[in-house]
Design a protein around this motif. Structure first.
Motif, PDB file in Angstrom:
ATOM      1  N   LEU A 177       0.847  -3.042  10.284  1.00 40.23           N
ATOM      2  CA  LEU A 177       0.934  -3.065   8.821  1.00 40.23           C
ATOM      3  C   LEU A 177       0.433  -4.370   8.214  1.00 40.23           C
ATOM      4  O   LEU A 177       0.650  -4.628   7.048  1.00 40.23           O
ATOM      5  CB  LEU A 177       2.378  -2.806   8.374  1.00 40.23           C
ATOM      6  CG  LEU A 177       2.909  -1.410   8.650  1.00 40.23           C
ATOM      7  CD1 LEU A 177       4.348  -1.285   8.162  1.00 40.23           C
ATOM      8  CD2 LEU A 177       2.041  -0.346   8.005  1.00 40.23           C
ATOM      9  N   LYS A 197       5.614   4.402   1.915  1.00 37.30           N
ATOM     10  CA  LYS A 197       6.109   5.583   2.638  1.00 37.30           C
ATOM     11  C   LYS A 197       7.019   5.163   3.786  1.00 37.30           C
ATOM     12  O   LYS A 197       8.111   5.714   3.974  1.00 37.30           O
ATOM     13  CB  LYS A 197       4.922   6.405   3.159  1.00 37.30           C
ATOM     14  CG  LYS A 197       5.285   7.510   4.125  1.00 37.30           C
ATOM     15  CD  LYS A 197       5.988   8.674   3.443  1.00 37.30           C
ATOM     16  CE  LYS A 197       6.140   9.866   4.358  1.00 37.30           C
ATOM     17  NZ  LYS A 197       7.476  10.164   4.769  1.00 37.30           N
ATOM     18  N   ILE A 198       6.582   4.197   4.563  1.00 39.97           N
ATOM     19  CA  ILE A 198       7.397   3.731   5.690  1.00 39.97           C
ATOM     20  C   ILE A 198       8.692   3.098   5.180  1.00 39.97           C
ATOM     21  O   ILE A 198       9.771   3.364   5.713  1.00 39.97           O
ATOM     22  CB  ILE A 198       6.600   2.761   6.577  1.00 39.97           C
ATOM     23  CG1 ILE A 198       5.499   3.536   7.309  1.00 39.97           C
ATOM     24  CG2 ILE A 198       7.503   2.048   7.576  1.00 39.97           C
ATOM     25  CD1 ILE A 198       4.497   2.679   8.041  1.00 39.97           C
ATOM     26  N   THR A 236       0.839  -1.198   0.000  1.00 39.23           N
ATOM     27  CA  THR A 236       0.000   0.000   0.000  1.00 39.23           C
ATOM     28  C   THR A 236       0.882   1.259   0.000  1.00 39.23           C
ATOM     29  O   THR A 236       2.078   1.175   0.277  1.00 39.23           O
ATOM     30  CB  THR A 236      -0.885   0.030   1.257  1.00 39.23           C
ATOM     31  OG1 THR A 236      -0.046   0.222   2.409  1.00 39.23           O
ATOM     32  CG2 THR A 236      -1.697  -1.252   1.405  1.00 39.23           C
ATOM     33  N   GLU A 287       0.972   3.358   2.289  1.00 40.02           N
ATOM     34  CA  GLU A 287       1.514   3.439   3.651  1.00 40.02           C
ATOM     35  C   GLU A 287       2.788   2.597   3.780  1.00 40.02           C
ATOM     36  O   GLU A 287       3.786   3.042   4.351  1.00 40.02           O
ATOM     37  CB  GLU A 287       0.477   2.977   4.671  1.00 40.02           C
ATOM     38  CG  GLU A 287       0.981   3.044   6.104  1.00 40.02           C
ATOM     39  CD  GLU A 287      -0.002   2.518   7.132  1.00 40.02           C
ATOM     40  OE1 GLU A 287       0.190   2.838   8.317  1.00 40.02           O
ATOM     41  OE2 GLU A 287      -0.936   1.767   6.761  1.00 40.02           O
ATOM     42  N   HIS A 288       2.753   1.374   3.245  1.00 34.83           N
ATOM     43  CA  HIS A 288       3.946   0.527   3.260  1.00 34.83           C
ATOM     44  C   HIS A 288       5.099   1.218   2.524  1.00 34.83           C
ATOM     45  O   HIS A 288       6.232   1.226   3.001  1.00 34.83           O
ATOM     46  CB  HIS A 288       3.684  -0.828   2.580  1.00 34.83           C
ATOM     47  CG  HIS A 288       2.744  -1.712   3.299  1.00 34.83           C
ATOM     48  ND1 HIS A 288       1.521  -2.030   2.783  1.00 34.83           N
ATOM     49  CD2 HIS A 288       2.827  -2.345   4.485  1.00 34.83           C
ATOM     50  CE1 HIS A 288       0.887  -2.839   3.621  1.00 34.83           C
ATOM     51  NE2 HIS A 288       1.672  -3.037   4.672  1.00 34.83           N
TER      52      HIS A 288
END
Length: 169
Positions: free
Chosen positions: A130, A23-24, A18, A20-21
């Protein structure tokens, strides 16, 4: 000459990864580069691409250990590509090449690499919340052997700080 620390970043490939994944993972890559460590990954998409991209943007060195036998299969952010031609067996090379492991989500491939690292007592840190099969083991062990605890953290910065502490401990 002092050997550079080698940190393996594992997690979702393109399928299941995703924003989010990504970005992290990108932020983890930046932090690894800022620490002067080498980023190792499986060299393909998703978390692997995002973490290598972050490390490259921060001036770091990246290594991709890919399952294929053709180096052109690696993502464009790998400085060094090791085409193994070993398929998923390369998960063990990834784990054994690392001084420590950072987990960013993931599926069964990530779990395989986690197990290889666990059996070889490699320090591991996982980003919480996550999803993925490793998440149930955060702040615990994979099995009764209690080889190495998978430490849970909340941010990319915490992940790199903690893995460096564990590597040097």
């Amino acid at each position: 000459m002092v050997k550079k620390r080698q940190i393996l970043v594992i997690g979702h490939n393109t399928n299941g990864c995703t924003p989010e994944h990504e970005k992290i993972a990108y932020d983890v890559g930046v932090e690894i580069a800022k620490s002067g460590s080498v980023l190792i990954s499986g060299g393909l998409g998703g978390v692997m691409t995002a973490s290598a991209h972050g490390a490259k943007d921060a001036g770091g060195l990246t290594v991709g250990i890919i399952p294929q036998d053709d180096a052109s299969e690696a993502n464009e952010f790998c400085d060094v590509v090791i085409p193994t031609g070993m398929g998923l067996t390369r998960d063990f090379l990834n784990a054994l090449s690392a001084d420590g492991v950072i987990i960013v989500g993931g599926g069964s491939g990530t779990l395989s690499e986690t197990c290889a690292a666990y059996m070889n007592k490699k320090p591991m840190v996982a980003i919480r919340n996550l999803n993925g099969p490793v998440m149930q083991y955060i702040d615990g062990y994979l099995d009764h052997r209690k080889n190495v605890k998978i430490i849970g953290v909340d941010t990319a910065q915490e992940a790199v700080k903690k893995i460096l502490e564990l590597i040097t401990a």
